[in-house]
Design a protein around this motif. Structure first.
Motif, PDB file in Angstrom:
ATOM      1  N   ILE A 110       0.750  -1.323   0.026  1.00 43.43           N
ATOM      2  CA  ILE A 110      -0.103  -0.057   0.007  1.00 43.43           C
ATOM      3  C   ILE A 110       0.809   1.178  -0.109  1.00 43.43           C
ATOM      4  O   ILE A 110       0.617   2.014  -0.864  1.00 43.43           O
ATOM      5  CB  ILE A 110      -0.887  -0.058   1.182  1.00 43.43           C
ATOM      6  CG1 ILE A 110      -2.005  -1.096   1.182  1.00 43.43           C
ATOM      7  CG2 ILE A 110      -1.591   1.295   1.245  1.00 43.43           C
ATOM      8  CD1 ILE A 110      -2.722  -1.340   2.373  1.00 43.43           C
ATOM      9  N   ARG A 111       1.968   1.427   0.816  1.00 41.89           N
ATOM     10  CA  ARG A 111       2.687   2.609   0.973  1.00 41.89           C
ATOM     11  C   ARG A 111       3.408   2.682  -0.454  1.00 41.89           C
ATOM     12  O   ARG A 111       3.595   3.910  -0.766  1.00 41.89           O
ATOM     13  CB  ARG A 111       3.697   2.193   1.871  1.00 41.89           C
ATOM     14  CG  ARG A 111       3.369   2.484   3.381  1.00 41.89           C
ATOM     15  CD  ARG A 111       3.052   3.866   3.623  1.00 41.89           C
ATOM     16  NE  ARG A 111       4.116   4.655   3.608  1.00 41.89           N
ATOM     17  CZ  ARG A 111       4.748   5.066   4.853  1.00 41.89           C
ATOM     18  NH1 ARG A 111       4.484   4.374   5.902  1.00 41.89           N
ATOM     19  NH2 ARG A 111       5.919   5.594   4.928  1.00 41.89           N
ATOM     20  N   GLU A 112       4.072   1.466  -0.924  1.00 45.28           N
ATOM     21  CA  GLU A 112       4.615   1.669  -2.126  1.00 45.28           C
ATOM     22  C   GLU A 112       3.906   2.235  -3.451  1.00 45.28           C
ATOM     23  O   GLU A 112       4.079   3.055  -4.171  1.00 45.28           O
ATOM     24  CB  GLU A 112       5.393   0.681  -2.511  1.00 45.28           C
ATOM     25  CG  GLU A 112       6.243   0.242  -3.679  1.00 45.28           C
ATOM     26  CD  GLU A 112       7.600   1.127  -3.491  1.00 45.28           C
ATOM     27  OE1 GLU A 112       8.211   1.106  -4.490  1.00 45.28           O
ATOM     28  OE2 GLU A 112       7.612   1.591  -2.554  1.00 45.28           O
ATOM     29  N   SER A 113       2.518   1.520  -3.430  1.00 43.57           N
ATOM     30  CA  SER A 113       1.583   2.078  -4.285  1.00 43.57           C
ATOM     31  C   SER A 113       1.180   3.534  -4.180  1.00 43.57           C
ATOM     32  O   SER A 113       0.627   4.095  -5.145  1.00 43.57           O
ATOM     33  CB  SER A 113       0.188   1.283  -4.196  1.00 43.57           C
ATOM     34  OG  SER A 113       0.639  -0.030  -4.472  1.00 43.57           O
ATOM     35  N   PRO A 126      -4.137  -7.604   4.501  1.00 42.16           N
ATOM     36  CA  PRO A 126      -3.230  -6.815   4.639  1.00 42.16           C
ATOM     37  C   PRO A 126      -3.335  -6.136   6.128  1.00 42.16           C
ATOM     38  O   PRO A 126      -4.443  -5.995   6.540  1.00 42.16           O
ATOM     39  CB  PRO A 126      -3.517  -5.613   3.332  1.00 42.16           C
ATOM     40  CG  PRO A 126      -5.092  -5.646   3.361  1.00 42.16           C
ATOM     41  CD  PRO A 126      -5.401  -7.228   3.440  1.00 42.16           C
ATOM     42  N   PHE A 127      -2.126  -5.751   6.513  1.00 43.31           N
ATOM     43  CA  PHE A 127      -2.086  -5.301   7.855  1.00 43.31           C
ATOM     44  C   PHE A 127      -2.239  -3.618   7.809  1.00 43.31           C
ATOM     45  O   PHE A 127      -1.466  -3.068   6.884  1.00 43.31           O
ATOM     46  CB  PHE A 127      -0.805  -5.453   8.334  1.00 43.31           C
ATOM     47  CG  PHE A 127      -0.128  -4.419   9.639  1.00 43.31           C
ATOM     48  CD1 PHE A 127      -0.846  -4.655  10.952  1.00 43.31           C
ATOM     49  CD2 PHE A 127       0.660  -3.478   9.561  1.00 43.31           C
ATOM     50  CE1 PHE A 127      -0.748  -3.633  11.838  1.00 43.31           C
ATOM     51  CE2 PHE A 127       1.104  -2.494  10.405  1.00 43.31           C
ATOM     52  CZ  PHE A 127       0.470  -2.762  11.632  1.00 43.31           C
ATOM     53  N   VAL A 128      -3.120  -2.754   8.483  1.00 42.50           N
ATOM     54  CA  VAL A 128      -3.248  -1.505   8.220  1.00 42.50           C
ATOM     55  C   VAL A 128      -3.421  -0.861   9.650  1.00 42.50           C
ATOM     56  O   VAL A 128      -2.913  -0.006  10.149  1.00 42.50           O
ATOM     57  CB  VAL A 128      -4.462  -1.141   7.641  1.00 42.50           C
ATOM     58  CG1 VAL A 128      -4.593   0.387   7.700  1.00 42.50           C
ATOM     59  CG2 VAL A 128      -4.506  -1.393   6.244  1.00 42.50           C
ATOM     60  N   GLN A 129      -3.959  -1.665  10.886  1.00 44.32           N
ATOM     61  CA  GLN A 129      -4.157  -1.413  12.067  1.00 44.32           C
ATOM     62  C   GLN A 129      -3.768  -2.298  13.071  1.00 44.32           C
ATOM     63  O   GLN A 129      -3.883  -3.468  12.873  1.00 44.32           O
ATOM     64  CB  GLN A 129      -5.810  -1.081  12.100  1.00 44.32           C
ATOM     65  CG  GLN A 129      -6.035  -0.579  13.559  1.00 44.32           C
ATOM     66  CD  GLN A 129      -6.950   0.770  13.225  1.00 44.32           C
ATOM     67  OE1 GLN A 129      -6.617   1.409  12.634  1.00 44.32           O
ATOM     68  NE2 GLN A 129      -8.013   0.708  14.017  1.00 44.32           N
ATOM     69  N   ARG A 184      -1.752   4.898   7.726  1.00 44.15           N
ATOM     70  CA  ARG A 184      -3.226   4.872   7.818  1.00 44.15           C
ATOM     71  C   ARG A 184      -3.643   6.414   7.293  1.00 44.15           C
ATOM     72  O   ARG A 184      -4.640   6.556   6.531  1.00 44.15           O
ATOM     73  CB  ARG A 184      -3.906   4.955   9.320  1.00 44.15           C
ATOM     74  CG  ARG A 184      -3.840   3.146   9.496  1.00 44.15           C
ATOM     75  CD  ARG A 184      -4.429   3.284  10.985  1.00 44.15           C
ATOM     76  NE  ARG A 184      -4.134   3.488  12.190  1.00 44.15           N
ATOM     77  CZ  ARG A 184      -3.099   2.816  12.873  1.00 44.15           C
ATOM     78  NH1 ARG A 184      -2.509   1.912  12.611  1.00 44.15           N
ATOM     79  NH2 ARG A 184      -2.505   3.594  13.958  1.00 44.15           N
ATOM     80  N   PRO A 185      -2.869   7.368   7.796  1.00 40.27           N
ATOM     81  CA  PRO A 185      -3.307   8.919   7.187  1.00 40.27           C
ATOM     82  C   PRO A 185      -3.042   9.077   5.501  1.00 40.27           C
ATOM     83  O   PRO A 185      -3.771   9.967   5.133  1.00 40.27           O
ATOM     84  CB  PRO A 185      -2.307   9.748   7.933  1.00 40.27           C
ATOM     85  CG  PRO A 185      -2.022   8.876   9.325  1.00 40.27           C
ATOM     86  CD  PRO A 185      -1.810   7.637   8.877  1.00 40.27           C
ATOM     87  N   PHE A 213      -9.461   0.001   6.254  1.00 38.11           N
ATOM     88  CA  PHE A 213      -8.899   0.085   4.709  1.00 38.11           C
ATOM     89  C   PHE A 213     -10.324   0.171   3.751  1.00 38.11           C
ATOM     90  O   PHE A 213     -10.151   1.268   3.102  1.00 38.11           O
ATOM     91  CB  PHE A 213      -8.415  -1.191   4.542  1.00 38.11           C
ATOM     92  CG  PHE A 213      -7.923  -1.083   2.836  1.00 38.11           C
ATOM     93  CD1 PHE A 213      -6.593  -0.749   2.573  1.00 38.11           C
ATOM     94  CD2 PHE A 213      -8.702  -1.707   1.980  1.00 38.11           C
ATOM     95  CE1 PHE A 213      -6.331  -0.722   1.306  1.00 38.11           C
ATOM     96  CE2 PHE A 213      -8.217  -1.581   0.538  1.00 38.11           C
ATOM     97  CZ  PHE A 213      -7.036  -1.224   0.309  1.00 38.11           C
ATOM     98  N   MET A 214     -11.515  -0.278   4.100  1.00 32.78           N
ATOM     99  CA  MET A 214     -12.463  -0.201   3.353  1.00 32.78           C
ATOM    100  C   MET A 214     -13.215   1.319   3.310  1.00 32.78           C
ATOM    101  O   MET A 214     -13.623   1.652   2.388  1.00 32.78           O
ATOM    102  CB  MET A 214     -13.565  -1.469   3.502  1.00 32.78           C
ATOM    103  CG  MET A 214     -12.814  -2.584   3.247  1.00 32.78           C
ATOM    104  SD  MET A 214     -12.305  -3.056   1.564  1.00 32.78           S
ATOM    105  CE  MET A 214     -14.139  -3.206   0.584  1.00 32.78           C
ATOM    106  N   LYS A 215     -13.113   1.727   4.540  1.00 34.30           N
ATOM    107  CA  LYS A 215     -13.740   3.004   4.902  1.00 34.30           C
ATOM    108  C   LYS A 215     -12.939   4.132   4.181  1.00 34.30           C
ATOM    109  O   LYS A 215     -13.521   5.064   3.879  1.00 34.30           O
ATOM    110  CB  LYS A 215     -13.783   3.275   6.556  1.00 34.30           C
ATOM    111  CG  LYS A 215     -14.354   4.553   6.951  1.00 34.30           C
ATOM    112  CD  LYS A 215     -14.364   4.722   8.248  1.00 34.30           C
ATOM    113  CE  LYS A 215     -14.880   6.059   8.676  1.00 34.30           C
ATOM    114  NZ  LYS A 215     -15.073   6.023  10.354  1.00 34.30           N
TER     115      LYS A 215
END
Length: 256
Positions: A110-113, A126-129, A184-185, A213-215
């Motif tokens: 996600i970060r790279e994208s 995926p890990f986000v939280q 996250r931000p 993520f979906m939100k």
């Protein structure tokens, strides 16, 4: 299990090495493994795309795939830099890039994208939280203990070993927390198409990551529920579904 008893290399019968494969197709794939794991957990994905004629880069993240002691002083920025180097190897050969990430590898993808131009992103649990509030206190806990018990091989299919570390360095756990905290931000800045796989039963990454993520993400998302697999779905019963749907996704991107 004591920390002394776990001071050893990972099993020799599991291939923890990175993979780099040339390909002649328009798109190249960067495949990223998860926290305390190694390329072994996503090797079927990398090898599958290589067999289909795609260029593939599957890095081994710093501190992973050897001994947990090697992970103690690594940072999430080092892990991200390794993904970035894989990205630029594909770009240097003229490929558009798709990022594929499992677990923490999903967070790195996600970060790279977000920071690079990519054709699409494929995420598996995926890990986000933070999956537990205790993760935010890992830095403090590291002053009193070097490691905690690991969570590895969350797989429904009997007899399958992810080959991950049995101990988790608490300093590295703090870096995982920081990855989520800093990512996250940024989620609203993710714009490329996303193929998102989520296991109905995941004992590692909590539903809070999924909901957040979906939100927050505004990208077009194709969501696929995996009802036969646990966290490491790339080695589990639904692995064929992941390969089939991922190939369809990449081919659709190629046709644009």
């Amino acid at each position: 299990m004591s920390e002394t008893a776990t001071e050893h290399s990972l099993p020799s019968d599991i291939n923890h090495e990175p993979l780099s494969a040339a390909g002649s197709k328009k798109i190249g794939i960067v495949v990223v493994h998860g926290f305390t794991g190694s390329p072994w957990s996503v090797r079927p994905v990398a090898e599958f795309f290589a067999e289909q004629g795609y260029a593939v880069e599957m890095p081994r993240l710093p501190g992973h795939g050897t001994r947990w002691q090697d992970m103690v002083e690594t940072t999430y920025l080092q892990w991200l830099d390794e993904v970035d180097r894989a990205y630029w190897r594909l770009k240097a050969d003229g490929h558009d890039v798709v990022l594929f990430g499992l677990s923490m590898g999903g967070g790195l993808a996600i970060r790279e994208s977000i920071r690079r131009e990519v054709a699409g992103t494929i995420l598996v649990n995926p890990f986000v939280q933070d999956p537990t509030p205790a993760l935010r206190f890992a830095k403090i806990a590291s002053r009193f203990s070097l490691t905690t018990e690991g969570i590895t091989s969350d797989i429904a299919k009997p007899g399958v070993d992810e080959g991950g570390y049995l101990r988790v360095p608490l300093k590295a756990a703090h870096q995982l927390h920081r990855l989520g905290q800093d990512t996250r931000p940024m989620l609203g800045a993710l714009k490329n198409p996303v193929l998102y796989f989520r296991s109905d039963q995941d004992h590692v990454v909590s539903d809070s990551s999924h909901r957040y993520f979906m939100k927050k993400v505004q990208s077009p998302i194709e969501f696929v529920s995996l009802n036969r697999s646990y966290h490491v779905a790339t080695l589990d019963y639904d692995a064929p579904v992941i390969l089939e749907k991922s190939l369809e996704f990449v081919r659709e991107l190629e046709s644009r």
